[in-house]
Scaffold this active site. Sequence first.
Site, PDB file in Angstrom:
ATOM      1  CG  ASP A  82       9.447  18.737   8.655  1.00 50.16           C
ATOM      2  OD1 ASP A  82       9.261  19.619   7.789  1.00 50.16           O
ATOM      3  OD2 ASP A  82       8.604  18.487   9.543  1.00 50.16           O
TER       4      ASP A  82
ATOM      5  CE1 TYR B 120       7.660  26.217   1.668  1.00 45.95           C
ATOM      6  CE2 TYR B 120       8.562  23.990   1.655  1.00 45.95           C
ATOM      7  CZ  TYR B 120       7.686  24.932   2.175  1.00 45.95           C
ATOM      8  OH  TYR B 120       6.840  24.589   3.198  1.00 45.95           O
TER       9      TYR B 120
END
Length: 448
Positions: free
Chosen positions: A173, A271
């Site tokens: 998600d 990330y």
Amino acid sequence: MQKLKEQSILVAGGGSTFTPGIVLMLLDNLDTFPIRQIKFYDNNEERQEKVAKACEILIKERAPQIKFAYTTDPETAFTDVDFVMAHIRVGLYAMREKDEKIPLKYGVIGQETCGPGGIAYGMRSIGGVLELIDYMEKYSPNAWMLNYSNPAAIVAEATRKLKPNSKIINICDMPVGIEHRMAEILGLDSRKDFVVRYYGLNHYGWWTDIRDHDGNDLMPKLIEHVSQYGYITPSEISNHGNENVEESWMHTFGKAKDVQALDPTTLPNTYLKYYLFSQDEVEIADPNYTRANEVMDHREKIVFQECNKVVKAGTAKGQNLEADDHASYIVDLARAIAYNTRERMLLIVPNNGSINNFDSTAMVEIPCIVTSNGPEPLVMGEIPRFQKGMMEQQVAVEKLVVEAWEEGSYQKLWQAITLSKTVPNARIAKQILDDLIEANKDFWPELK
């Protein structure tokens, strides 16, 4: 209009702090995804009971027609289910804390899904997820597993290699969370007001095209904003932050501007900062108080306190448990499979030529059309050398981890950690590995 078939849902990881939010999201969507039964399964009876007793009250008040049960018995749990929504954490947050703190001893970022910490978590998760698949196939062979157990990239590679014919879809998600922010930056009501093109690996990808439903290109406005502020929204800029978003996440959203500068024509997954700016992340990390401590001191305590309040009061009215916005993604996916809605979604799937200059066996994260047969991946074409080079290195890490788990190979796990872009050299990789083996002796297969 034809009445929609009611579904039977099993939440595997019933004791998770995310479970109440998923239940609330399911209850919020009963008009388009009707449910006849919700069950919880967890191997930690005490933890599950705290969450389940509160959810039982919640379901009884909001949708008394839905049958509810929770159990630690696999046969009871997995019998008569249509969907298994799996979000397990093998070793709980105590092991996540070690994943984060051990690498930091050696000046390497400690993170839940990236670098040596993610590899350690992956080595714990593979067996747990494979066990769930075995239970599902034994007791409900027609069911689908929607897996969002982390680290999704390693788990997805393990299921591709070791369970190639299983009905499992691996999802994450994080892109959804970023797209919520994109919608706010654009002044739109919802991420569903635009259509994206995206490619990469899990926690390792790039948006290349974003358009509204009239075909207008939204990338220029987003790129202009992200290049200055990252994914920090206009309201957060004017309010100097957001009291509902933890400081570590605000830093992450802001750092996206530095990542985006490496390829100014695309928009990055947050990330990527751990791979491209790993030393920066080590410098701001507190080796004595990592993200795991933050979660245990905040989210864990708050959710369990709220669950206890509901149980004590005997009612969920006035409670502060919240539907998880990201959980709506899981409902969209289940609905697409159950009712053949052909929803377009970012999923983790075997490449099989979707990125045509990339390893066909890699588990890539790309847009798919979801039908009752599962995902139909869309073609993303060729990708540039910079992204291709990074992705090839990271795919090799993920494949080596799965091979190490399957073969019990110390050598391959050392190679995987050495190859991670977050680790400076093979000597440090070996030191980290030896510490991780000691910490994980109750969870990993024996390595030789």
